[in-house]
Design an enzyme around this catalytic site. Structure first.
Site, PDB file in Angstrom:
ATOM      1  N   HIS A 143      -1.148  -1.839 -42.390  1.00  0.00           N
ATOM      2  CA  HIS A 143       0.125  -2.258 -41.817  1.00  0.00           C
ATOM      3  C   HIS A 143       0.843  -3.159 -42.811  1.00  0.00           C
ATOM      4  CE1 HIS A 143       2.813  -3.080 -38.504  1.00  0.00           C
ATOM      5  NE2 HIS A 143       2.727  -4.375 -38.774  1.00  0.00           N
ATOM      6  N   GLU A 199      12.297   0.060 -39.134  1.00  0.00           N
ATOM      7  CA  GLU A 199      12.801  -0.617 -37.947  1.00  0.00           C
ATOM      8  C   GLU A 199      13.179  -2.043 -38.296  1.00  0.00           C
ATOM      9  OE1 GLU A 199      10.125  -1.786 -34.864  1.00  0.00           O
ATOM     10  OE2 GLU A 199      11.824  -2.747 -33.880  1.00  0.00           O
ATOM     11  N   GLY A 237       1.248  -9.406 -43.101  1.00  0.00           N
ATOM     12  CA  GLY A 237       1.464 -10.594 -42.298  1.00  0.00           C
ATOM     13  C   GLY A 237       1.681 -10.207 -40.850  1.00  0.00           C
ATOM     14  N   ARG A 238       1.658 -11.203 -39.953  1.00  0.00           N
ATOM     15  CA  ARG A 238       1.786 -10.904 -38.521  1.00  0.00           C
ATOM     16  C   ARG A 238       3.115 -10.204 -38.256  1.00  0.00           C
ATOM     17  NH1 ARG A 238       5.633 -13.982 -36.347  1.00  0.00           N
ATOM     18  NH2 ARG A 238       6.050 -16.045 -37.246  1.00  0.00           N
ATOM     19  N   LYS A 284       8.430  -8.920 -42.788  1.00  0.00           N
ATOM     20  CA  LYS A 284       8.043  -8.033 -43.896  1.00  0.00           C
ATOM     21  C   LYS A 284       9.157  -7.029 -44.194  1.00  0.00           C
ATOM     22  CE  LYS A 284       4.431  -6.605 -41.568  1.00  0.00           C
ATOM     23  NZ  LYS A 284       4.314  -7.498 -40.435  1.00  0.00           N
ATOM     24  N   SER A 285       9.658  -6.394 -43.131  1.00  0.00           N
ATOM     25  CA  SER A 285      10.696  -5.378 -43.325  1.00  0.00           C
ATOM     26  C   SER A 285      11.961  -6.001 -43.897  1.00  0.00           C
ATOM     27  CB  SER A 285      11.024  -4.694 -42.000  1.00  0.00           C
ATOM     28  OG  SER A 285       9.877  -4.055 -41.497  1.00  0.00           O
ATOM     29  N   GLY A 288       6.664  -9.484 -37.024  1.00  0.00           N
ATOM     30  CA  GLY A 288       7.779 -10.386 -36.748  1.00  0.00           C
ATOM     31  C   GLY A 288       7.944 -11.462 -37.803  1.00  0.00           C
ATOM     32  N   ILE A 289       7.066 -11.493 -38.798  1.00  0.00           N
ATOM     33  CA  ILE A 289       7.178 -12.551 -39.805  1.00  0.00           C
ATOM     34  C   ILE A 289       8.274 -12.226 -40.824  1.00  0.00           C
ATOM     35  CG2 ILE A 289       5.509 -11.758 -41.558  1.00  0.00           C
ATOM     36  CD1 ILE A 289       4.447 -14.747 -41.465  1.00  0.00           C
ATOM     37  N   ASP A 307       5.922  -0.287 -42.542  1.00  0.00           N
ATOM     38  CA  ASP A 307       5.112  -0.306 -41.328  1.00  0.00           C
ATOM     39  C   ASP A 307       3.750   0.366 -41.483  1.00  0.00           C
ATOM     40  OD1 ASP A 307       5.087  -1.437 -38.745  1.00  0.00           O
ATOM     41  OD2 ASP A 307       5.021   0.592 -37.923  1.00  0.00           O
TER      42      ASP A 307
END
Lengths: 88, 339
Positions: free
Chosen positions: B150, B214, B165-166, B171-172, B168-169, B189
């Site tokens: 992921h 996303e 990373g978790r 990354k995208s 919502g941190i 993702d």
């Protein structure tokens, strides 16, 4: 404010690894921590700063701590110097 | 101990012979559908010269058998009877597949023997050595370890960086920012990783998602449509993992960069950087700097080592001279405003 005198005991002086360990310890404390070598004063929480001192064996440094946990910080850093950063 | 120790690794233990037709050797069956469902269980290839000549001890029959010029010329030097005997001898073993290279052909009667033994016979126009290399690469890939991880996988200045990373941190968002600055998205993702040549980890996206992404609060966007073909690529070697974390004052972050702890993924060590994030920190610029520093290291310049050496020399000099004069400035004296 606490001001103490420290002597570099280990043979190779404040090279990268000892410098990193000083910064590591200093960063744990909230107080301001400075090191003074021959009038050149740096922030002990900065790795570049501590390395810039290029302190050789036998040189004398002054540690100045100022803030809420100044005593503890001063004591712990003094211990590091006394132990020669684990290199003696 | 890394979080990739418990990866759900997929390993194929067999592939059907029909899969070989998808490889770049452009093989075609010369006896129709016969044996195309046989399974190949090993990535190695074999040239059955000794087996054809009569010695079948240690015959690695379960491998794909390559019939190049040597094998075919040898068979053609025999009488029809001897030739058929030679082929019958090897067809007593459950060979999955024969591949004729260099456009070589076998006699009708010989093909019949393979047909009745249900051994597939494929043919390619490629020269033996070339077919050998391509087929080895193809099988190596087919039988390699695979897993999904992921994160966001981006090519930054040609360096493959995986952001983890978790959820919502951000990354995208980091990936998006990098794309905006001219770097290339490999996948977002879900990243499919494959171990190749025993030492490399290659990453790609899934066929379905490709370069869709996303963005929270926005929905799905298509990077390829939005930023064009220069903003994407399909595969990249994984070289650096950047772990994005919430700032934690109890965690220690490297200050000198001298002691790096790599992450082991499927037995390959990947350089890993823990990056604490907080408001006002520009991860994109740091990611570019990470890539550039990695390139410098690749080309032989390690800033941490160089500085450590400079420092050691400075200390040595002081120890020898035992002078108390501290010279800290780059220039010894300001003589007018020269620069």
């Amino acid at each position: 404010m606490v001001r103490i005198e420290l002597k570099v005991l280990n043979r190779s002086g404040l090279h990268t690894r000892p410098a990193a360990s000083i910064v590591k310890v200093a960063s744990k404390y909230k107080c301001e921590i400075e090191l003074d070598k021959d009038g050149f004063v740096i922030n002990s929480k900065s790795i570049i700063g501590v390395m810039t001192l290029a302190a050789e064996q036998g040189s004398i440094l002054y540690l100045i701590t100022n803030g809420i946990d100044e005593k503890e910080a001063s004591d712990e850093i003094a211990k590091l110097f006394e132990s020669g950063f684990g290199e003696i | 101990m890394s979080k990739y120790d418990n990866l759900n690794v997929i390993v194929k233990d067999k592939i059907p012979v029909s899969h070989l037709m998808q490889s770049s050797i452009e093989a075609k069956s010369v006896i129709g559908e016969v044996g195309l469902g046989n399974f190949i269980t090993e990535k190695n290839l074999h040239r059955p010269q000794l087996a054809l000549a009569g010695y079948v001890g240690l015959f690695t029959f379960h491998r794909v058998q390559i019939f190049g010029n040597t094998e075919v010329n040898y068979l053609n030097s025999l009488t029809i009877k001897e030739k058929e005997n030679s082929i019958r001898r090897i067809t007593t073993f459950p060979i999955p597949c024969i591949i004729l290279t260099d456009g070589n052909e076998l006699d009708e009667s010989v093909l019949k023997i393979f047909e009745s033994a249900k051994i597939s016979v494929l043919s390619t126009k490629l020269a033996t050595t070339k077919a050998f290399t391509l087929l080895s690469e193809f099988l190596d890939d087919q039988f390699s370890l695979q897993a999904t991880v992921h994160g966001s996988f981006v090519d930054v200045y040609g360096v493959g960086i995986l952001f983890t990373g978790r959820s919502g941190i951000g990354k995208s968002e980091v990936a998006l920012d990098l794309i905006e600055r001219g770097h290339r998205l490999v996948a977002d993702d879900i990243i499919m990783i494959t171990k190749t040549r025993e030492a490399l980890i290659m990453g790609t996206g899934t066929n379905l998602v490709q370069h869709f992404m996303e963005i929270r609060g926005l929905g799905l966007i298509d990077i390829r449509q939005m930023f064009g073909v220069r903003s994407i690529r399909f595969q990249k070697r994984l070289e650096i993992i950047v772990e994005l974390e919430d700032w934690n004052e109890n965690e220690e972050y490297t200050r000198t960069g001298l002691d790096e702890i790599p992450t082991g993924i499927m037995g390959v060590d990947i350089m890993t950087i823990k990056l604490p994030i907080f408001p006002g920190k520009n991860i994109t610029v740091i990611a570019e700097v990470i890539a550039l520093d990695y390139l410098l290291k690749t080309y032989g310049y390690n800033a941490s080592d160089v500085f450590a050496n400079k420092l050691r020399e400075a200390i040595d000099l002081k120890t020898k001279n035992s002078s108390n004069i501290v010279e800290n400035r780059i220039i010894s004296s300001f003589q007018g405003d020269r620069e």
